[in-house]
Design an enzyme around this catalytic site. Structure first.
Site, PDB file in Angstrom:
ATOM      1  CG  ASN A  48      -1.756  -1.220   1.276  1.00 32.23           C
ATOM      2  OD1 ASN A  48      -2.329  -1.408   0.315  1.00 32.23           O
ATOM      3  ND2 ASN A  48      -1.961  -1.607   2.480  1.00 32.23           N
ATOM      4  CG  HIS A 134     -10.692  -1.628   6.735  1.00 34.66           C
ATOM      5  ND1 HIS A 134     -10.232  -1.823   7.982  1.00 34.66           N
ATOM      6  CD2 HIS A 134      -9.655  -2.302   5.944  1.00 34.66           C
ATOM      7  CE1 HIS A 134      -8.925  -2.201   8.153  1.00 34.66           C
ATOM      8  NE2 HIS A 134      -8.705  -2.389   6.851  1.00 34.66           N
ATOM      9  CD  GLU A 185     -13.069   1.364   2.863  1.00 29.65           C
ATOM     10  OE1 GLU A 185     -12.107   0.910   2.026  1.00 29.65           O
ATOM     11  OE2 GLU A 185     -13.134   0.376   3.865  1.00 29.65           O
ATOM     12  CB  SER A 189      -9.242  -1.446   1.591  1.00 36.74           C
ATOM     13  OG  SER A 189     -10.384  -2.436   1.963  1.00 36.74           O
ATOM     14  CG  ASP A 214     -11.143   4.563   6.190  1.00 37.99           C
ATOM     15  OD1 ASP A 214     -10.056   5.112   5.993  1.00 37.99           O
ATOM     16  OD2 ASP A 214     -11.149   3.639   6.784  1.00 37.99           O
ATOM     17  CG  HIS A 217      -6.975   2.330   0.351  1.00 38.70           C
ATOM     18  ND1 HIS A 217      -5.870   1.392   0.222  1.00 38.70           N
ATOM     19  CD2 HIS A 217      -7.719   1.565   1.381  1.00 38.70           C
ATOM     20  CE1 HIS A 217      -5.879   0.673   1.266  1.00 38.70           C
ATOM     21  NE2 HIS A 217      -7.013   0.611   1.809  1.00 38.70           N
ATOM     22  CE  LYS A 248      -3.716   0.366   4.390  1.00 39.03           C
ATOM     23  NZ  LYS A 248      -5.137   0.265   5.066  1.00 39.03           N
TER      24      LYS A 248
HETATM   25  C1  PLP Z   1      -5.734  -0.125   6.217  1.00 33.69           C
HETATM   26  C2  PLP Z   1      -6.891   0.362   6.319  1.00 33.69           C
HETATM   27  C3  PLP Z   1      -7.188   0.798   7.883  1.00 33.69           C
HETATM   28  C4  PLP Z   1      -6.516   0.531   8.775  1.00 33.69           C
HETATM   29  O1  PLP Z   1      -5.445   1.263   8.912  1.00 33.69           O
HETATM   30  P1  PLP Z   1      -4.016   0.925   9.757  1.00 33.69           P
HETATM   31  O2  PLP Z   1      -3.350   2.211   9.869  1.00 33.69           O
HETATM   32  O3  PLP Z   1      -3.434  -0.049   8.877  1.00 33.69           O
HETATM   33  O4  PLP Z   1      -4.379   0.189  10.993  1.00 33.69           O
HETATM   34  C5  PLP Z   1      -8.351   1.561   7.695  1.00 33.69           C
HETATM   35  N1  PLP Z   1      -9.485   1.715   6.536  1.00 33.69           N
HETATM   36  C6  PLP Z   1      -9.261   1.319   5.733  1.00 33.69           C
HETATM   37  C7  PLP Z   1     -10.090   1.414   4.499  1.00 33.69           C
HETATM   38  C8  PLP Z   1      -8.036   0.449   5.468  1.00 33.69           C
HETATM   39  O5  PLP Z   1      -7.498   0.071   4.231  1.00 33.69           O
END
Ligand code: PLP
Length: 404
Positions: A48, A134, A185, A189, A214, A217, A248
């Site tokens: 990522n 997620h 999101e 993801s 969120d 990505h 990421k």
């Molecule tokens: C990876 C991810 C998270 C969690 O983030 P981390 O910092 O890895 O704990 C939250 N939401 C989505 C959509 C993700 O892909």
């Protein structure tokens, strides 16, 4: 009663039998498009680290300088004596980056989701989730005790029906009127597709709900300065809670929430994953801060361009293979291209076999299976980064063409 080991052996055997057994693969090099594992070099299409910042010289230097100045551990939680300067600097930079009043960082994105939903909601509230959000949001949602409703993935009609229902429930409530929170999101993801954020903002305003997006990505990748998909679409100001991760595209580790000063003040007081946990490494915050600067610089724009050039080359190459009847059937990433290109295979065991076939060609893309995705939706989650070259993308396409 069987011994614990006996009991777990039975459970592990069941996982193996369903093609759901997972195991760790030790990596002996830094993160990058080429990694070392099991004594050989692999072409990596699973990170990522979309902009290649995890190993960027400025990001490394910032981490090392922070170690020199602040040591390694933070010593305590943020509210005791662990609120070291790099966290404050990073939070100011994140707020400016996202155009919000304030920001708060957490040890991980997972902790950010858990702390935020747990703090904001209680049993009388209604939480409305996209079906594909997620696992950290699903876990946080369940733990919050709020009433949960799930709408079909990116389905605005389904979302609106639930909002109509929730609004009526709120009107009917004599006391403890529920708050409504919609969570999605920006770029999903495991599917790499985009949420219709403009339309969702319009809906949540119509029904008096709050919106949390969120951007795990999206952050770093969209908009003129990489602010994210909400910024690119011009709707950031209408989103009450902007979440993201530093792990990421920002190449470090940690999670964050951006929003109003009141939101951040409240989370400092009420987010249990923030309060009851040792502050993360100051070096991680310093690294993320340096990555944020790269993201917003001309170099950031160049890196985004390189990434999306590779994504376009991959799509063109895939279409070429399809015309020859060779390549896998994959969703077209348009209209919002993303770095995540899922090749959905279906059967768990077939996805494992495909991952093994790619490993035979020194290509590293682990199979993604239940419970990360639904049963029968196993896939190779291909990710591209700014550091991949056009010829590496060709190598990947050639390997995909060979898959049975
Ligand atoms: C990876 C991810 C998270 C969690 O983030 P981390 O910092 O890895 O704990 C939250 N939401 C989505 C959509 C993700 O892909």
């Amino acid at each position: 009663m069987p011994s614990l080991s006996l009991e777990l052996n039975t459970r592990l055997a069941a996982l193996r039998q369903q093609g759901l057994y997972r195991e760790l693969r030790r990596v002996d090099s830094a993160q990058g498009t080429r990694i070392c594992a099991a004594g050989q070099e692999w072409l990596n299409f699973s990170a990522n680290d979309y902009l290649g910042l995890a190993g960027h010289p400025a990001v490394r230097a910032a981490a090392m300088d922070a170690v020199a100045q602040f040591g390694v551990g933070s010593g305590a939680s943020r509210l005791v004596c662990g609120s070291l300067a790099p966290f404050h600097e990073l939070e100011a930079a994140l707020a400016a980056f996202k155009g919000t009043e304030a920001a708060l960082t957490f040890a991980t994105g997972y902790a950010a989701a858990a702390g935020t939903l747990g703090a904001l909601l209680n049993r009388s509230d209604i939480l409305i989730l996209d079906k594909l959000v997620h696992a950290c949001i699903v876990d946080a949602a369940r733990a919050s005790g709020a009433t949960l409703r799930v709408f079909d993935h990116n389905d605005l009609d389904d979302l609106e029906q639930i909002l109509v229902w929730a609004d009526a429930k709120r009107s009917a409530a004599a006391a403890d009127k529920p708050n409504l929170l919609v969570v999605t999101e920006s770029i999903f993801s495991m599917d790499g597709d985009a949420a219709p954020l403009r339309e969702m903002v319009a809906l949540k305003e119509r029904y008096g709900a709050w919106l949390m997006v969120d951007e795990a990505h999206g952050t770093g990748l969209y908009g003129p300065h990489g602010g994210g998909l909400a910024a690119a679409l011009g709707v950031s100001e209408q989103i009450e809670i902007q979440m993201g991760t530093l792990g990421k595209a920002l190449g470090a580790s940690g999670g964050f929430i951006c929003g109003s000063q009141e939101l951040v003040d409240y989370l400092v007081n009420r987010a249990r994953s923030f309060i009851f946990s040792t502050a993360p490494l100051p070096a991680a915050a310093a690294a993320a801060g340096a990555a944020l600067q790269v993201v917003q610089s001309p170099e950031g724009a160049t890196r985004r361009q390189a990434l999306f050039d590779r994504v376009a080359e991959f799509s063109v190459g895939l279409a070429r293979l399809r015309r020859l009847g060779q390549g896998p059937a994959m969703a077209n990433p348009a209209p919002t291209p993303s770095a995540i290109l899922p090749y959905i295979i279906g059967e768990e065991s077939a996805a494992l076999a495909a991952a093994q076939a790619l490993r035979d060609q020194s290509i590293f893309i682990p199979a993604i299976r239940y419970p990360t995705v639904a049963r029968g939706q196993a896939r190779l989650r291909i990710t591209l980064t700014a550091d991949h070259t056009a010829s590496e993308v060709e190598q990947l396409l050639a390997a995909l063409a060979e898959l049975p």
